[in-house]
Write an enzyme that holds these catalytic residues in place. Structure first.
Site, PDB file in Angstrom:
ATOM      1  N   CYS A 144     -64.270   9.509  32.948  1.00  0.00           N
ATOM      2  CA  CYS A 144     -64.268   9.226  31.506  1.00  0.00           C
ATOM      3  C   CYS A 144     -63.136   8.330  31.014  1.00  0.00           C
ATOM      4  O   CYS A 144     -63.408   7.328  30.355  1.00  0.00           O
ATOM      5  CB  CYS A 144     -64.326  10.518  30.733  1.00  0.00           C
ATOM      6  SG  CYS A 144     -65.976  11.257  30.932  1.00  0.00           S
ATOM      7  N   LYS A 167     -63.662   4.546  31.935  1.00  0.00           N
ATOM      8  CA  LYS A 167     -64.825   3.894  31.316  1.00  0.00           C
ATOM      9  C   LYS A 167     -64.739   3.944  29.791  1.00  0.00           C
ATOM     10  O   LYS A 167     -65.145   3.000  29.121  1.00  0.00           O
ATOM     11  CB  LYS A 167     -66.130   4.502  31.821  1.00  0.00           C
ATOM     12  CG  LYS A 167     -66.618   5.696  31.060  1.00  0.00           C
ATOM     13  CD  LYS A 167     -68.056   6.053  31.381  1.00  0.00           C
ATOM     14  CE  LYS A 167     -68.387   7.456  30.907  1.00  0.00           C
ATOM     15  NZ  LYS A 167     -68.359   7.665  29.467  1.00  0.00           N
TER      16      LYS A 167
HETATM   17  N1  LIG Z   1     -67.678  14.648  32.804  1.00  0.00           N
HETATM   18  C1  LIG Z   1     -66.950  15.046  31.781  1.00  0.00           C
HETATM   19  O1  LIG Z   1     -65.965  15.749  31.950  1.00  0.00           O
HETATM   20  C2  LIG Z   1     -67.297  14.646  30.394  1.00  0.00           C
HETATM   21  C3  LIG Z   1     -68.293  13.723  30.142  1.00  0.00           C
HETATM   22  N2  LIG Z   1     -68.565  13.353  28.841  1.00  0.00           N
HETATM   23  C4  LIG Z   1     -69.652  12.417  28.572  1.00  0.00           C
HETATM   24  O2  LIG Z   1     -70.890  13.117  28.736  1.00  0.00           O
HETATM   25  C5  LIG Z   1     -71.899  12.248  29.238  1.00  0.00           C
HETATM   26  C6  LIG Z   1     -72.496  12.830  30.514  1.00  0.00           C
HETATM   27  O3  LIG Z   1     -71.482  12.846  31.492  1.00  0.00           O
HETATM   28  P1  LIG Z   1     -71.583  13.735  32.823  1.00  0.00           P
HETATM   29  O4  LIG Z   1     -72.126  15.079  32.519  1.00  0.00           O
HETATM   30  O5  LIG Z   1     -70.261  13.624  33.476  1.00  0.00           O
HETATM   31  O6  LIG Z   1     -72.680  12.909  33.636  1.00  0.00           O
HETATM   32  P2  LIG Z   1     -73.257  13.237  35.090  1.00  0.00           P
HETATM   33  O7  LIG Z   1     -73.439  11.942  35.764  1.00  0.00           O
HETATM   34  O8  LIG Z   1     -72.453  14.318  35.733  1.00  0.00           O
HETATM   35  O9  LIG Z   1     -74.687  13.874  34.781  1.00  0.00           O
HETATM   36  C7  LIG Z   1     -75.741  13.205  34.185  1.00  0.00           C
HETATM   37  C8  LIG Z   1     -77.083  13.843  34.621  1.00  0.00           C
HETATM   38  O10 LIG Z   1     -78.127  13.143  33.948  1.00  0.00           O
HETATM   39  C9  LIG Z   1     -79.230  13.057  34.839  1.00  0.00           C
HETATM   40  N3  LIG Z   1     -80.107  11.990  34.381  1.00  0.00           N
HETATM   41  C10 LIG Z   1     -79.964  10.645  34.532  1.00  0.00           C
HETATM   42  N4  LIG Z   1     -80.971   9.997  33.903  1.00  0.00           N
HETATM   43  C11 LIG Z   1     -81.757  10.959  33.339  1.00  0.00           C
HETATM   44  C12 LIG Z   1     -82.914  10.921  32.533  1.00  0.00           C
HETATM   45  N5  LIG Z   1     -83.503   9.779  32.143  1.00  0.00           N
HETATM   46  N6  LIG Z   1     -83.434  12.105  32.121  1.00  0.00           N
HETATM   47  C13 LIG Z   1     -82.875  13.285  32.475  1.00  0.00           C
HETATM   48  N7  LIG Z   1     -81.775  13.361  33.226  1.00  0.00           N
HETATM   49  C14 LIG Z   1     -81.225  12.224  33.658  1.00  0.00           C
HETATM   50  C15 LIG Z   1     -78.595  12.832  36.197  1.00  0.00           C
HETATM   51  O11 LIG Z   1     -79.485  13.192  37.234  1.00  0.00           O
HETATM   52  C16 LIG Z   1     -77.359  13.739  36.121  1.00  0.00           C
HETATM   53  O12 LIG Z   1     -77.634  15.027  36.623  1.00  0.00           O
HETATM   54  C17 LIG Z   1     -71.216  10.875  29.397  1.00  0.00           C
HETATM   55  O13 LIG Z   1     -71.414  10.141  28.227  1.00  0.00           O
HETATM   56  C18 LIG Z   1     -69.742  11.239  29.519  1.00  0.00           C
HETATM   57  O14 LIG Z   1     -68.906  10.192  29.088  1.00  0.00           O
HETATM   58  C19 LIG Z   1     -67.908  13.896  27.782  1.00  0.00           C
HETATM   59  C20 LIG Z   1     -66.922  14.827  27.975  1.00  0.00           C
HETATM   60  C21 LIG Z   1     -66.538  15.279  29.294  1.00  0.00           C
HETATM   61  O1  LIG Z   2     -64.335  12.520  28.113  1.00  0.00           O
HETATM   62  C1  LIG Z   2     -64.139  13.166  29.135  1.00  0.00           C
HETATM   63  O2  LIG Z   2     -64.875  13.155  30.104  1.00  0.00           O
HETATM   64  C2  LIG Z   2     -62.947  14.034  29.275  1.00  0.00           C
HETATM   65  O3  LIG Z   2     -61.864  13.216  29.778  1.00  0.00           O
HETATM   66  C3  LIG Z   2     -60.680  13.948  30.033  1.00  0.00           C
HETATM   67  O4  LIG Z   2     -60.916  14.993  30.963  1.00  0.00           O
HETATM   68  P1  LIG Z   2     -60.955  14.762  32.548  1.00  0.00           P
HETATM   69  O5  LIG Z   2     -61.203  13.317  32.842  1.00  0.00           O
HETATM   70  O6  LIG Z   2     -61.879  15.776  33.085  1.00  0.00           O
HETATM   71  O7  LIG Z   2     -59.530  15.148  33.101  1.00  0.00           O
HETATM   72  P2  LIG Z   2     -58.020  15.151  32.557  1.00  0.00           P
HETATM   73  O8  LIG Z   2     -57.452  16.481  32.833  1.00  0.00           O
HETATM   74  O9  LIG Z   2     -57.908  14.632  31.191  1.00  0.00           O
HETATM   75  O10 LIG Z   2     -57.353  14.119  33.565  1.00  0.00           O
HETATM   76  C4  LIG Z   2     -57.730  12.752  33.566  1.00  0.00           C
HETATM   77  C5  LIG Z   2     -56.829  11.981  34.500  1.00  0.00           C
HETATM   78  O11 LIG Z   2     -55.522  11.909  33.951  1.00  0.00           O
HETATM   79  C6  LIG Z   2     -54.568  12.300  34.927  1.00  0.00           C
HETATM   80  N1  LIG Z   2     -53.420  12.927  34.235  1.00  0.00           N
HETATM   81  C7  LIG Z   2     -53.613  13.918  33.340  1.00  0.00           C
HETATM   82  C8  LIG Z   2     -52.536  14.482  32.689  1.00  0.00           C
HETATM   83  C9  LIG Z   2     -51.239  14.028  32.938  1.00  0.00           C
HETATM   84  O12 LIG Z   2     -50.217  14.484  32.373  1.00  0.00           O
HETATM   85  N2  LIG Z   2     -51.079  13.028  33.851  1.00  0.00           N
HETATM   86  C10 LIG Z   2     -52.142  12.464  34.500  1.00  0.00           C
HETATM   87  O13 LIG Z   2     -51.947  11.526  35.306  1.00  0.00           O
HETATM   88  C11 LIG Z   2     -55.318  13.270  35.847  1.00  0.00           C
HETATM   89  O14 LIG Z   2     -54.710  13.348  37.118  1.00  0.00           O
HETATM   90  C12 LIG Z   2     -56.676  12.614  35.894  1.00  0.00           C
HETATM   91  O15 LIG Z   2     -56.727  11.601  36.873  1.00  0.00           O
HETATM   92  C13 LIG Z   2     -60.208  14.580  28.727  1.00  0.00           C
HETATM   93  O16 LIG Z   2     -59.027  15.350  28.975  1.00  0.00           O
HETATM   94  C14 LIG Z   2     -61.285  15.471  28.137  1.00  0.00           C
HETATM   95  O17 LIG Z   2     -60.853  15.989  26.870  1.00  0.00           O
HETATM   96  C15 LIG Z   2     -62.547  14.645  27.954  1.00  0.00           C
HETATM   97  O18 LIG Z   2     -63.599  15.440  27.461  1.00  0.00           O
END
Ligand SMILES: NC(=O)C1=CN([C@@H]2O[C@H](COP(=O)(O)OP(=O)(O)OC[C@H]3O[C@@H](n4cnc5c(N)ncnc54)[C@H](O)[C@@H]3O)[C@@H](O)[C@H]2O)C=CC1
Ligand SMILES: O=C(O)[C@H]1O[C@H](OP(=O)(O)OP(=O)(O)OC[C@H]2O[C@@H](n3ccc(=O)[nH]c3=O)[C@H](O)[C@@H]2O)[C@H](O)[C@@H](O)[C@@H]1O
Length: 434
Positions: free
Chosen positions: A272, A275
């Site tokens: 995240c 990107k």
């Molecule tokens: N990974 C994280 O910690 C966080 C992610 N986000 C956001 O949430 C969104 C989802 O991220 P992730 O869960 O990490 O993605 P992910 O890549 O882990 O999962 C996405 C899922 O969608 C499925 N998929 C793809 N195309 C599809 C379709 N047309 N219909 C149904 N399923 C389909 C895939 O098979 C996959 O299982 C992104 O926008 C990301 O930026 C927000 C906060 C935290």
């Molecule tokens: O949009 C998202 O997907 C998520 O992105 C981050 O979560 P995440 O990427 O899971 O992990 P973080 O714990 O934030 O760490 C991100 C990166 O920063 C690095 N980091 C974190 C903290 C720090 O003090 N220093 C540091 O280098 C970690 O090693 C890691 O590579 C945000 O913390 C979440 O709130 C958000 O929902």
């Protein structure tokens, strides 16, 4: 309430399992049959603490039955609210790639054409301001033949969970942001979140969809820039022979700065921060604005892996050396390799003629898709055995407990990118920013 969650990845599965635990009836929809089968067998398709238990409790053979998974979008018809939790990757120029969201919205719209009653669609994926209103809603309208605000409502609810602590972050949020341009959609979102908000006593921010979208980017961009700032300051500390962690501990006592996200080192990776920072930079530039601080945050982040390898090269002739890399995941607690700092570190080591033996407690299988010519060890001790040097890329707790293993290195040089190894007699130890 009856919920459909489209996308069963890190966010979708966590949200689905947690909502089922909070009492909702949930169906997870994913195009990946393997994921669907895994969930229906009562297992979590990803590595997240506490998720296995929740999926087993609600989807497993002995479960409550409140969670199930399917590849069939028609499952939406038996639900009241749909969350879109689909990936929003980046294009080559860094801008957001909405094609998966658009494909999902298109399938959803087709199904909504047959829904006789009101339905609320909530965008949970991270999307740049205007995406819900200008890209997703028009597709839903075109495919369903219905009008937003009349037959269905659209909302935006950004997710702030972190990987590794996804379940506990989701169940204990700092805030819940509900963005909607429609009263009925907002009311549905309140009803969905009511059990969570009352349990966690979380503040609810009500706003429009564009602001909700921007809040998510501002949150991630602020945190990424905070880490880059402490990395920049940490690099300066290193030049002066000062311990940046001592400095960080002191400045973190200022409430205006705060103690979190001040761990300097090899930089931020993951699915995240990289990107999302790129996407908001591209979106800002498209509006004609140059986001100078965010560009600098990226530049500092891009430099840290090279600095780590340079520091090792100060002590070890890399050409022909075998280097142990401890940690592959982008952070501890996850098997996620997306944009892990291990990738540029290992590629840089290889470009300088070193061979790499790497170890990670859980990410090895995923790492194979991202890296070539790496030997994977079964333990940190095995990776270190006979190595000419070591770098630490992920701060897994188990690395802190390493002790005798360093004695078996051919040359006990350790460059720590995460401040997890303690200085000790018998090894040459360098911290990246301390
Ligand atoms: N990974 C994280 O910690 C966080 C992610 N986000 C956001 O949430 C969104 C989802 O991220 P992730 O869960 O990490 O993605 P992910 O890549 O882990 O999962 C996405 C899922 O969608 C499925 N998929 C793809 N195309 C599809 C379709 N047309 N219909 C149904 N399923 C389909 C895939 O098979 C996959 O299982 C992104 O926008 C990301 O930026 C927000 C906060 C935290
Ligand atoms: O949009 C998202 O997907 C998520 O992105 C981050 O979560 P995440 O990427 O899971 O992990 P973080 O714990 O934030 O760490 C991100 C990166 O920063 C690095 N980091 C974190 C903290 C720090 O003090 N220093 C540091 O280098 C970690 O090693 C890691 O590579 C945000 O913390 C979440 O709130 C958000 O929902």
């Amino acid at each position: 309430m009856r919920l459909s969650i489209i996308g069963s990845g890190y966010v979708g599965t966590t949200v689905a399992a947690c909502f089922a635990d909070l009492g909702h009836e949930v169906v997870n929809i994913d195009i990946d049959e393997g994921i669907v089968e895994t969930i229906n067998a009562g297992d979590a398709p990803i590595h997240e603490e506490g998720l296995d238990e929740l999926v087993a409790d609600h989807a497993g053979p002995e479960g409550t039955g409140r969670l199930r998974a399917t590849t069939d979008y028609a499952a939406v018809l038996d639900t009241d609210v749909t969350f879109l939790c689909l990936p929003t990757p980046q294009n080559d120029d860094g801008s957001i790639d909405l094609s998966i969201m658009e494909a999902g919205a298109s399938h959803l719209g087709e199904v909504l054409a047959d829904k006789p009653d009101w339905h609320t669609v909530v965008v949970k994926s991270t999307v740049v301001p205007g995406s819900t209103e200008d890209a997703i809603t028009p597709i839903l309208e075109a495919e369903s033949g219905k009008t937003a605000g009349e037959a269905f409502g659209v909302g935006m609810n950004p997710e702030f969970l972190r990987e590794g602590t996804a379940v506990s972050d989701f169940l204990n949020p700092d805030k819940v942001v509900l963005g909607a341009d429609d009263e009925r959609a907002l009311a549905d979102m309140h009803e969905v979140f009511e059990p969570l908000v009352s349990r966690a006593d979380a503040p609810v921010v009500e706003t429009d969809t564009r602001t909700a979208e921007m809040i998510k980017y501002a949150n991630n961009a602020f945190l990424a820039a905070k880490i880059s700032l402490i990395n920049d300051l940490g690099n300066i500390c290193k030049e002066f022979g000062i311990d940046s962690y001592e400095v960080a501990d002191a400045i973190g006592l200022d409430d205006r700065i705060g103690e979190q996200f001040l761990r300097s080192g090899v930089g931020w990776g993951g699915s995240c921060f990289p990107k999302d920072v790129a996407a908001i930079i591209a979106a800002a530039e498209e509006q004609g604005y140059d986001p100078a601080v965010l560009n600098a945050a990226v530049a500092v982040n891009d430099r840290q892996p090279g600095r780590l390898v340079d520091l090792l090269a100060d002590h070890v002739a890399l050409d022909g050396a075998r280097i142990a890399v401890l940690g592959l995941a982008f952070k501890p607690g996850t098997d996620d390799m997306r944009n892990s700092r291990a990738i540029p570190v290992i590629e840089s080591l290889q470009a300088r003629g070193a061979t790499v033996t790497a170890y990670d407690p859980v990410a090895t299988e995923n790492a194979r898709d991202y890296l070539d010519d790496v030997t994977y060890a079964d333990s940190a001790a095995a990776a270190l055995d006979g190595a000419d040097g070591a770098v630490v890329v992920t701060d897994w707790d188990e690395f802190a407990a390493l002790d005798d293993a360093f004695d078996n290195m051919a040359d006990p040089v350790v460059v720590d990118g995460r401040r997890i190894i303690e200085r000790r007699d018998g090894i040459t130890y360098e911290g990246l920013t301390w």
